[in-house]
Design a protein around this motif. Sequence first.
Motif, PDB file in Angstrom:
ATOM      1  N   GLU A 250       1.055  -0.857   0.076  1.00  0.00           N
ATOM      2  CA  GLU A 250       0.056  -0.262   0.103  1.00  0.00           C
ATOM      3  C   GLU A 250       0.733   1.033  -0.273  1.00  0.00           C
ATOM      4  O   GLU A 250       0.392   2.222  -0.208  1.00  0.00           O
ATOM      5  N   TYR A 251       2.187   1.089   0.248  1.00  0.00           N
ATOM      6  CA  TYR A 251       3.519   2.580   0.249  1.00  0.00           C
ATOM      7  C   TYR A 251       4.062   2.237  -1.138  1.00  0.00           C
ATOM      8  O   TYR A 251       4.770   2.917  -1.066  1.00  0.00           O
TER       9      TYR A 251
ATOM     10  N   GLY B 169      -8.180  -5.010  11.080  1.00  0.00           N
ATOM     11  CA  GLY B 169      -7.000  -5.294  11.042  1.00  0.00           C
ATOM     12  C   GLY B 169      -6.113  -6.306  11.069  1.00  0.00           C
ATOM     13  O   GLY B 169      -5.597  -6.701  10.167  1.00  0.00           O
ATOM     14  N   LEU B 170      -7.325  -7.912  11.239  1.00  0.00           N
ATOM     15  CA  LEU B 170      -6.342  -8.943  10.707  1.00  0.00           C
ATOM     16  C   LEU B 170      -6.661  -8.597   9.254  1.00  0.00           C
ATOM     17  O   LEU B 170      -5.403  -9.395   8.789  1.00  0.00           O
TER      18      LEU B 170
ATOM     19  N   MET C 195      -5.766  -6.428   6.279  1.00  0.00           N
ATOM     20  CA  MET C 195      -4.853  -6.147   6.668  1.00  0.00           C
ATOM     21  C   MET C 195      -3.379  -6.221   7.078  1.00  0.00           C
ATOM     22  O   MET C 195      -2.423  -6.527   5.780  1.00  0.00           O
ATOM     23  N   ASN C 196      -3.745  -7.579   8.070  1.00  0.00           N
ATOM     24  CA  ASN C 196      -2.388  -8.466   8.288  1.00  0.00           C
ATOM     25  C   ASN C 196      -2.896  -8.820   7.674  1.00  0.00           C
ATOM     26  O   ASN C 196      -0.899  -9.520   6.626  1.00  0.00           O
ATOM     27  N   ALA C 197      -3.385  -9.951   6.977  1.00  0.00           N
ATOM     28  CA  ALA C 197      -3.461 -10.763   5.563  1.00  0.00           C
ATOM     29  C   ALA C 197      -3.081 -10.214   4.110  1.00  0.00           C
ATOM     30  O   ALA C 197      -2.459 -10.277   3.828  1.00  0.00           O
TER      31      ALA C 197
ATOM     32  N   ARG D 282      -1.357  -7.752   3.771  1.00  0.00           N
ATOM     33  CA  ARG D 282       0.940  -7.772   4.200  1.00  0.00           C
ATOM     34  C   ARG D 282       1.339  -9.229   4.006  1.00  0.00           C
ATOM     35  O   ARG D 282       2.877  -8.899   3.347  1.00  0.00           O
ATOM     36  N   LEU D 283       0.779 -10.737   4.731  1.00  0.00           N
ATOM     37  CA  LEU D 283       1.020 -11.618   4.513  1.00  0.00           C
ATOM     38  C   LEU D 283       1.092 -11.972   2.990  1.00  0.00           C
ATOM     39  O   LEU D 283       1.474 -12.602   2.209  1.00  0.00           O
TER      40      LEU D 283
ATOM     41  N   LYS E 197      -1.812 -12.505   1.606  1.00  0.00           N
ATOM     42  CA  LYS E 197      -3.647 -13.735   1.588  1.00  0.00           C
ATOM     43  C   LYS E 197      -4.511 -13.136   1.093  1.00  0.00           C
ATOM     44  O   LYS E 197      -4.895 -13.023   1.598  1.00  0.00           O
TER      45      LYS E 197
ATOM     46  N   ALA F  38      -7.832 -14.847   3.129  1.00  0.00           N
ATOM     47  CA  ALA F  38      -7.505 -14.699   4.209  1.00  0.00           C
ATOM     48  C   ALA F  38      -8.302 -13.155   4.051  1.00  0.00           C
ATOM     49  O   ALA F  38      -9.147 -12.500   5.187  1.00  0.00           O
TER      50      ALA F  38
ATOM     51  N   PHE G  70      -6.432  -0.560   3.009  1.00  0.00           N
ATOM     52  CA  PHE G  70      -5.310   0.243   3.857  1.00  0.00           C
ATOM     53  C   PHE G  70      -5.833   1.543   4.146  1.00  0.00           C
ATOM     54  O   PHE G  70      -7.020   2.065   4.962  1.00  0.00           O
TER      55      PHE G  70
ATOM     56  N   LEU H  76      -2.341 -15.452  10.595  1.00  0.00           N
ATOM     57  CA  LEU H  76      -3.243 -14.747  10.858  1.00  0.00           C
ATOM     58  C   LEU H  76      -3.762 -13.831  11.649  1.00  0.00           C
ATOM     59  O   LEU H  76      -4.678 -12.981  11.673  1.00  0.00           O
TER      60      LEU H  76
ATOM     61  N   PRO I 276      -2.141 -12.299  13.980  1.00  0.00           N
ATOM     62  CA  PRO I 276      -1.178 -11.496  15.227  1.00  0.00           C
ATOM     63  C   PRO I 276      -0.981 -11.349  16.704  1.00  0.00           C
ATOM     64  O   PRO I 276      -2.305 -10.730  16.818  1.00  0.00           O
TER      65      PRO I 276
ATOM     66  N   GLN J 294      -2.657  -7.997  17.949  1.00  0.00           N
ATOM     67  CA  GLN J 294      -3.731  -7.748  17.169  1.00  0.00           C
ATOM     68  C   GLN J 294      -4.637  -8.088  18.207  1.00  0.00           C
ATOM     69  O   GLN J 294      -5.545  -7.469  18.712  1.00  0.00           O
TER      70      GLN J 294
ATOM     71  N   PHE K 137      -3.831  -0.579  15.917  1.00  0.00           N
ATOM     72  CA  PHE K 137      -4.157  -0.951  14.929  1.00  0.00           C
ATOM     73  C   PHE K 137      -4.692  -0.838  13.614  1.00  0.00           C
ATOM     74  O   PHE K 137      -4.258  -1.197  12.206  1.00  0.00           O
TER      75      PHE K 137
ATOM     76  N   HIS L  79      -1.836   1.549  12.378  1.00  0.00           N
ATOM     77  CA  HIS L  79      -0.637   1.433  12.475  1.00  0.00           C
ATOM     78  C   HIS L  79       0.109   3.091  12.650  1.00  0.00           C
ATOM     79  O   HIS L  79       0.994   3.390  11.169  1.00  0.00           O
TER      80      HIS L  79
END
Lengths: 199, 652, 93, 305
Positions: free
Chosen positions: A11-12, A79-80, A82-84, A86-87, A89, A92, A173, C4, C6, C9, C55, C57
């Motif tokens: 996203e950056y 939030g999850l 966004m985590n996915a 970045r991975l 996935k 997910a 994001f 998935l 973390p 979070q 959340f 960041h």
Amino acid sequence: MMKIDNSLPLEYANEQNKMNIFGFWIFIGAEVMLFATLFATYFTLEHRVGNGPAGAEIFELTPVLIETLVLLTSSFTIGLAMNAMRLGKKNAMLTFFSITLLLGLVFLGVEIYEFTHYASIGAGLQVSAFTGILLTTLGTHGAHVTVGLFWGLFIIMQVKKHGLTPKTANKSFIFSLYWHFLDIVWIFIFSFIYLKGMM
Amino acid sequence: MDYFDRFAIPHPSPAIYASMVAIGLTMIAIVIGLTYFKKWGYLWSEWLTTVDHKRIGIMYLIAALLMLFRGGVDALMMRAQTAVPDNKLLDAQHYNEVFTTHGVVMIIFMAMPFIYALMNFVVPLQIGARDVAFPRLNALSFWLFFMGAMLFNISFVIGGSPDAGWTSYFPLAGNDFSQSVGTNYYMLSIQIAGIGTLISGINFITTIFRMRAPGMKLMKMPMFTWTTLITNAIVVFAFPVLTIALLLGTMDRLFGAHIFSMTNGGMDMLWANLFWVWGHPEVYILILPAFGIYSEVISTFSRRNLYGYKSMVASIVIISFFSFLVWMHHFYTMGQGPLSNSIFSITTMAIAIPTGIKIFNWLLTMRKGKIKFTVPMLYSVGFIPIFTIGGVTGVMLGMASADYQYHNTMFLVAHFHYTIIPGVVFAMLAGLTYWWPKMFGFMLSERIGKWAFWFIAIGTNVAFFPMFFTGLDGQARRMYTYSEATGFGPLNMLSFVGAIGLAIGFALIVYNIYYSVRYASRDIGSDPWDARTLEWATQTPVQSYNFARTPQVDSIEALWDLKRNGKPVFQGEIEKIHMPNSSGMPFIMSCIFFAWGFSLIFSMWIPAIITTIAIFACMAHRSFEKDDGHYISVEEIKATEKDWEVLNDENR
Amino acid sequence: MSELFPRKQVMGFVFSLVLTAAALTVYFLDLSFMAAMTVLLATAFVQAGVQLVGFMHVGESEDRTMIYMNIFYGVAIALFTIFGTLLILVWDM
Amino acid sequence: MIKKWSFLSLVVGLFAILAGCEPLLVLDPKGPQAETTANVIWISIATMAIVVAAVFGLMAYVVFKYRASKQSEDYEPPHIEGNPIIETIIVAIPVIIIIFLSIVTVKSTYEVEATPKGYEDQKPLIVYASSSDWKWHFSYPEENIETVNYLYIPTDRALEFRLYSYGPITSFWIPQLGGQKYAMSDMITTLHLAADVPGEYMGRNANFSGKGFAENIFHVKAMSPEEFDKWVEDVKANAEPLTEEKFDELLKPGHLGQLTFSGTHLGFLPPPEGHHHGSHETNDDEHGSEHAHAHEDVDTDHSGH
């Protein structure tokens, strides 16, 4: 396309993306002031109930608690997502994203119930200064959530179609920032409108 | 037929019918003209759909000048009406509408676009950028402002103008006391324009933070860029307050809520409070860019660097923060206790300190300089004494106990015209004259410009100085008439004479534009004033991409360093340049906003719902749109730059 | 699977639930007005902080200084506006 | 430049002459409160004159000395970043001025909000001044009389005006007796005045309130306490009583001449007594006691202010 920097999350990845995110933070600053004005007005008019009911008479803990938990959880799931993302996935991410929107929908449903309930017990918009500002404040937040639902839906469709590109990742994001922010606003509504009104 | 009654003007007069006809004829003339000269395509592709910050700036400028004359005519009517006691030129209702629209038009629809005109044109050039951060949003900002302004301006021929003053205090502005749709116009047109301004605020902050030329640290930004940054920071935090105030006002007027009403718990003071929470920072939104312009102009024409750059920056940052802490001085007399009044008195007077620093810094910049009295410099030098009077009377008004006597009087009117005219109008005219050659490729006539300056400067003093006295003599503002026994007559007549002087000055500016378009030399080079900052390092007229090669900056006055010390600014190879595509969406969306506002003003719910959906449809369209812009190839750039940059490289 | 969810979070979420529960004490316990407001202010602002840092960041990008300044500036002015309004219109001083 | 300054001084001179003929109302006080504000105004004018003189003087010096036509062709202005000493001075002097003016302001702000100096031990004359479109109603509760659009007051006695409005926000202002204050529909604001000198004064609504605003004027006559008492007796004996119907009629928008009644409207149409702010009790007052039951179950400690 523009230069892509691979050391940063997608996203950056390029300059325009960074600007979009930065600009959205500024927008959140403006939104802080928007809701602060509503709160200032609400606190001023809180006890000016005219012939209408006061907060303590109309607030109900159960729907409010449901709304709070639902929105808190949705903030967690975005939030999850966004985590996915970045991975990398995609599936997910889409799952979490969809859960978020579903929770948003539940929130909105409860809020609509709340509004009709208020109207039915004589706490409509036109009753008093208090009901006017209460419904305007809740309504402004609710309108934000509604816009968010459509916006999120469009993003899901785009991620599905184009995959995780710098562009879709950037949009997702920014959406997550928006959604978290709405949750923060709700925390303040929950604390200083409902709990303060009911205690 | 009842349905159409609401569109009728509640208080018609021959003047309004005449303007109706004039508006109609002008529209027809424009349509015929565009068709005859086959300019519709040009208008659409080059202007209505443009996302180029320079063109948007010029469109802001045109809108601002139009609105200046609309507001100016209002002002003349007011001064003519009060020139003699018991005058019958306007009736009370008409006078009330005129001073209301004068205030709104001048603040929201003249000063704001004028500021954004110059910001749009200059700031990206000054920081060495290709455009603003969000060009599409920039176009949307402009069109939202424009449609808001148009919506406001049709009020006097359809349905009636607002008549509760530009501050629109409730309950006077509520349904009980303002039954025409006038105040609905106020609520919705300012709302639409305000959303545009808020978007601009975000856009410019992002632009200035993220798009500066390499090497241009924050403390190496030219002063106009600094003031633009801080101004937009104020915009971002102040305009949401206006958004909410107007939303709540709309709730009261259209949906029968009781936020500001006299019954059911409503609180009229709350409107005053919210309005000024926005309204006071707004004053600094207007004046800070002016400070930036004066800094550029004074430094250029004194041939010196700006004195006390750091304290200048510090003072604008302090002003921006303090501007949010003083709003209550607009209603000291509303019954708060002396503690509140004292606190806000002190914060109010404290703002004078950073402002004073600036005045002294400009004077110290001129000291040891080599001052050339060009037209922009005349406005800048003329600004100092007039604004000083405005400033010191501001301190006087800030003293709560004395304000009990000044409040709502002509003294106040004199004060804020003494600040806003030199602080905004002079600055805009200075900036306009200063950057005109960069915008249009020729200079405005200095001779006519100087005549205009003297008419405006003297006219301002003659028109507004008497008001300090009539105010202290008990003349309240917004009185459409007064009896002979009050003795206000002679001084008001003097004010009217001053107003005519101002009118002549502005007419001369129009004539100057006409004259210079016809006769001015086009051979002026790219830097006719021998200026100091980057915007003058571009070709005239500026290419769509601004800079063929990204400038490398290492001082506040990059161009001056280049010219005097030979520091290289443009280095490296020319590369292909990415540019955004034009888009009709901002224009179309703003037109829908216009229809939306109009529907709500007249409580036409079905069109209002349809247009609301259409607005969201536009946003959805934008979300799905694929638009990656386009590239300008190296060959093309080299071709356009051939005559210019090579030449410049050799000279420098 | 665990990547998935973390730790940071999940902890943030649990913490925000705890804070919500803490805020609820003002409803169930009979606190004085001042005590209750203190609890609400503390829980609300800590929760906002959790959201922002955990959340959203907020500190991750190169613009973090400006973003922090933007938030602080916005919150400061918001508080001034709210308390100033209360001072003028409600507390009547 | 010279043209301009000579012109300006001409204008200023003209005003000085004009102002000399007849003193400006605000600067011609006839009571202690107006005297306080007039003094504050004079102090601020004097202080600000120093600032204006400094700026104008410095500017004239700079503009004449450093104009290009006075410099040699090859003069190249120096590059000066700034000077900490000079910059400290241009901060410090304004700070001192502002501190001085702040002290003056705070002191006088408390003064004009309190009973006028010298009258502290007296019982003030209470007058309820309420505005309606576009009139002023003056109720004397203790004397039990009411007037419209004119106000008789005794000299040498503290006056306590309680202001409210039956319509838009208005502002009660008698420039020669003191500053103004807003009258609003949902609360009472209090203005303390006193007149030292008998005479007739101009009073008006200073805040724009719609079509009839310009003519929203009232006449004030200050007279000796004996004369005032005589007038009160006279009104009580001769004026027609103010009935609810009559008062409703008076409230209709429009202009009325001067009217006099025995009895006041305070009995049948109570003013929004006290401060509306926050608490429930006053809310009940505002909307009449019949609504009081709506709030019975609300604890007052909720307001908590």
